[in-house]
Design a protein around this motif. Structure first.
Motif, PDB file in Angstrom:
ATOM      1  N   ASP A   1       0.817  -1.218   0.000  1.00  0.00           N
ATOM      2  CA  ASP A   1       0.000   0.000   0.000  1.00  0.00           C
ATOM      3  C   ASP A   1       0.847   1.264   0.000  1.00  0.00           C
ATOM      4  OD1 ASP A   1       1.040  -0.104   2.521  1.00  0.00           O
ATOM      5  OD2 ASP A   1      -0.868  -0.074   3.591  1.00  0.00           O
ATOM      6  N   THR A   2       2.183   1.124  -0.149  1.00  0.00           N
ATOM      7  CA  THR A   2       3.175   2.206  -0.274  1.00  0.00           C
ATOM      8  C   THR A   2       3.363   2.986   1.026  1.00  0.00           C
ATOM      9  OG1 THR A   2       1.730   4.007  -1.002  1.00  0.00           O
ATOM     10  CG2 THR A   2       2.494   2.481  -2.689  1.00  0.00           C
ATOM     11  N   MET A   3       2.823   2.507   2.148  1.00  0.00           N
ATOM     12  CA  MET A   3       2.901   3.239   3.403  1.00  0.00           C
ATOM     13  C   MET A   3       3.902   2.578   4.350  1.00  0.00           C
ATOM     14  SD  MET A   3       0.856   5.699   2.853  1.00  0.00           S
ATOM     15  CE  MET A   3       0.816   6.421   4.485  1.00  0.00           C
ATOM     16  N   VAL A   4       4.662   3.431   5.067  1.00  0.00           N
ATOM     17  CA  VAL A   4       5.514   2.987   6.178  1.00  0.00           C
ATOM     18  C   VAL A   4       4.801   3.362   7.462  1.00  0.00           C
ATOM     19  CG1 VAL A   4       7.747   3.243   7.315  1.00  0.00           C
ATOM     20  CG2 VAL A   4       7.613   3.316   4.824  1.00  0.00           C
ATOM     21  N   LYS A   5       4.643   2.376   8.354  1.00  0.00           N
ATOM     22  CA  LYS A   5       3.895   2.623   9.582  1.00  0.00           C
ATOM     23  C   LYS A   5       4.762   2.328  10.799  1.00  0.00           C
ATOM     24  CE  LYS A   5      -0.711   1.966   7.640  1.00  0.00           C
ATOM     25  NZ  LYS A   5      -1.192   3.350   7.880  1.00  0.00           N
TER      26      LYS A   5
ATOM     27  N   SER B   1       1.855   7.164  10.360  1.00  0.00           N
ATOM     28  CA  SER B   1       1.706   6.586   9.034  1.00  0.00           C
ATOM     29  C   SER B   1       2.436   7.500   8.062  1.00  0.00           C
ATOM     30  CB  SER B   1       0.223   6.465   8.652  1.00  0.00           C
ATOM     31  OG  SER B   1       0.085   5.835   7.395  1.00  0.00           O
ATOM     32  N   MET B   2       3.531   6.995   7.508  1.00  0.00           N
ATOM     33  CA  MET B   2       4.448   7.842   6.734  1.00  0.00           C
ATOM     34  C   MET B   2       4.319   7.534   5.244  1.00  0.00           C
ATOM     35  SD  MET B   2       7.629   7.456   9.445  1.00  0.00           S
ATOM     36  CE  MET B   2       7.223   5.768   9.856  1.00  0.00           C
ATOM     37  N   GLY B   3       3.843   8.501   4.504  1.00  0.00           N
ATOM     38  CA  GLY B   3       3.659   8.366   3.068  1.00  0.00           C
ATOM     39  C   GLY B   3       4.715   9.132   2.295  1.00  0.00           C
ATOM     40  N   GLY B   4       4.965   8.703   1.082  1.00  0.00           N
ATOM     41  CA  GLY B   4       5.964   9.352   0.233  1.00  0.00           C
ATOM     42  C   GLY B   4       6.435   8.438  -0.876  1.00  0.00           C
ATOM     43  N   HIS B   5       6.392   7.141  -0.654  1.00  0.00           N
ATOM     44  CA  HIS B   5       6.735   6.199  -1.717  1.00  0.00           C
ATOM     45  C   HIS B   5       5.583   6.099  -2.708  1.00  0.00           C
ATOM     46  CE1 HIS B   5      10.558   4.596  -0.286  1.00  0.00           C
ATOM     47  NE2 HIS B   5      10.053   4.515   0.934  1.00  0.00           N
ATOM     48  N   THR B   6       5.939   5.805  -3.936  1.00  0.00           N
ATOM     49  CA  THR B   6       4.924   5.630  -4.977  1.00  0.00           C
ATOM     50  C   THR B   6       4.849   4.199  -5.468  1.00  0.00           C
ATOM     51  OG1 THR B   6       6.529   6.276  -6.674  1.00  0.00           O
ATOM     52  CG2 THR B   6       5.149   8.024  -5.747  1.00  0.00           C
ATOM     53  N   GLY B   7       5.643   3.321  -4.892  1.00  0.00           N
ATOM     54  CA  GLY B   7       5.622   1.903  -5.254  1.00  0.00           C
ATOM     55  C   GLY B   7       5.611   1.048  -3.999  1.00  0.00           C
TER      56      GLY B   7
END
Length: 494
Positions: free
Chosen positions: A138-142, A154-160
């Motif tokens: 889901d491209t999320m780092v938690k 919940s850290m977003g920024g990746h697109t893959g």
């Protein structure tokens, strides 16, 4: 005195009474002997042969104690003197027989908790005590607190898809864009993705510190624990093994080892062990000149891996490799030997994930294709001895594993796949939140793999050679024998 002879008189009454007391003492001693024999039989728990006590027979009978049944003696005809046996002697508690020593892990219970937050499969997890970082498709780092089960950031920024996440060791010195260091007590995490990027995160705030573009989809990553700065080794979809300094975003070393991609790698000191999609295992050495040199490669006919999934170092120079097979491959770098550890009860299954804790405990995931159930096996790293199995009715396929020893000495296991679950060991006296499951000991895992000379878990042909097929085929049959009608065209899983 009459006629020179002495007249014998009857003994005085005092002497008679004394003789009577002596006779009673003798009887009492004999009675105590009976009691002593009975107490001795009860305390020892051994077989006592028939004893003759004042011509009264003592017969054997069974005395059941915890864990064992032993023979003892009881009087078939109770002598009259036995009526005076003290009540405490007859009701004395038997001593417990010594139990055989059982490994600690077999006596453990496990609590299983699900953490809800990801919307797709979890591909990587890293646990350090109560701190957990996870990443998935889901491209999320938690960032989680595993004590409470609360999602902190919940850290977003990746697109893959995120292919690997790691919590940086506390000895790393991390600097910001201006070259200034952060508080040494602050923790950081790094993530890699199929979007060709490496990202550095502050766990305290969930903020992105730095993003590095690496020009190729990244499939796996590990940190150099002995370094003093965020130095990571990555494997790429283009077959490269590279070392990056995340502080300044520069590549330290880069080598192309295979035309196919690198599936998994691990770091041990200044060595990197990588396994490519072709099944080749390579050992790389990082030299002082920041040059990466390949010092070993598995030859054709040697190590055969069917879609490698993970590699971890055990004791010095020993590496565990998991793949789409039922066994864990154990490669000894010191002598080049290879053997296998049984990781499934049946012929088909996946060994997707491995984890090693403190060079003492190894965890391996398994997946039973027949019932769709996942499980985790625990092993002693020093001896490769099977310890126990953890599973629950809701446990599915596990793609990522991590574990840590907590302050109380208990082990915390985190597994990712279709679900994100936290497993804690407990003695069972206190029921924690979540479901409680007993440890299972499965004898099959303690047996040696008969086919230890063969390195593949694929189906074997008639001449004994291993065949691995990734196309849509039916199972192997004897020459000239048509396949059963129930065998339809399917993707061969070995």
């Amino acid at each position: 005195r009459e006629g020179g002879t002495v007249a014998r008189e009857d003994p005085p009454k005092k002497v008679q009474r004394k003789s009577a007391r002596v006779a009673e003492d003798v009887t009492s001693v004999k009675t105590e002997n009976v009691s002593d024999i009975t107490e001795d039989v009860i305390s020892r728990g051994d077989d006592i042969q028939t004893a003759d006590v004042e011509d009264r027979s003592i017969s054997d009978h069974a005395l059941t104690t915890e864990g064992s049944t032993v023979d003892t003696a009881s009087t078939s005809q109770v002598p009259s003197t036995s009526q005076n046996v003290p009540e405490t002697s007859r009701s004395a508690k038997p001593k417990k027989a010594k139990k055989r020593h059982q490994p600690t892990w077999r006596n453990k219970n496990f609590t299983v908790r699900n953490l809800m937050g990801h919307y797709d499969m979890i591909l990587s997890v890293d646990c350090d005590g109560s701190t957990l970082v996870s990443g998935g498709r889901d491209t999320m780092v938690k960032h989680w607190n595993t004590d409470t089960g609360v999602e902190l950031h919940s850290m977003g920024g990746h697109t893959g898809a995120i292919t690997s996440v790691r919590i940086l060791p506390p000895n790393y010195t991390v600097v910001d864009e201006n070259g200034e260091g952060f508080d040494p007590a602050e923790r950081f995490a790094v993530s890699v993705s199929s979007d060709c990027s490496i990202k550095l995160w502050r766990l305290g705030s969930g903020a992105l510190v730095r993003s590095v573009y690496v020009y190729c989809p990244v499939t796996c990553m590990e940190c150099f624990p002995s370094a003093d700065r965020p130095l990571v080794a990555v494997g790429t979809d283009g077959g490269k093994v590279e070392i990056w300094d995340v502080n300044d975003g520069t590549v330290v070393a880069s080598k192309c080892g295979d035309e196919e991609g690198v599936d998994t790698l691990t770091v041990s000191g200044d060595r990197i062990v990588s396994v490519s999609c072709s099944g080749k295992l390579r050992v790389w050495q990082l030299k002082r000149e920041n040059e990466l040199s390949m010092i070993y490669i598995s030859e054709d006919g040697g190590l055969k891996l069917n879609t490698p999934r993970c590699v971890r170092e055990g004791r010095n120079g020993v590496y565990y490799v998991g793949d789409y097979g039922v066994n864990i491959k154990v490669f000894d770098w010191n002598n080049g030997s290879l053997r296998k550890i049984k990781n499934h009860e049946k012929e088909f299954g996946f060994s997707d994930a491995l984890a090693v804790v403190s060079d003492k405990l190894m965890l391996s995931s398994g997946f039973d294709i027949d019932n769709g159930q996942g499980f985790i096996n625990l092993w002693n790293v020093q001896t490769d001895e099977y310890l126990t199995t953890v599973r629950s009715e809701d446990m599915t396929r596990i793609l990522a594993l991590s574990a840590a020893i907590r302050g109380n000495g208990e082990c915390r296991i985190v597994a990712g796949g279709y679900d994100l679950i936290v497993i804690d060991t407990t003695d069972g006296t206190i029921r924690k939140s979540g479901n409680l499951y007993p440890a299972e000991y499965i004898q099959t895992y303690s047996t040696e793999v008969v086919d230890s000379s063969s390195d593949s878990d694929g189906c074997s042909s008639e001449d004994g050679s291993d065949s691995i097929s990734r196309s849509r085929t039916s199972r192997t049959t004897r020459p000239g024998q048509p396949p059963p009608s129930s065998w339809t065209s399917w993707c061969s899983i070995t």
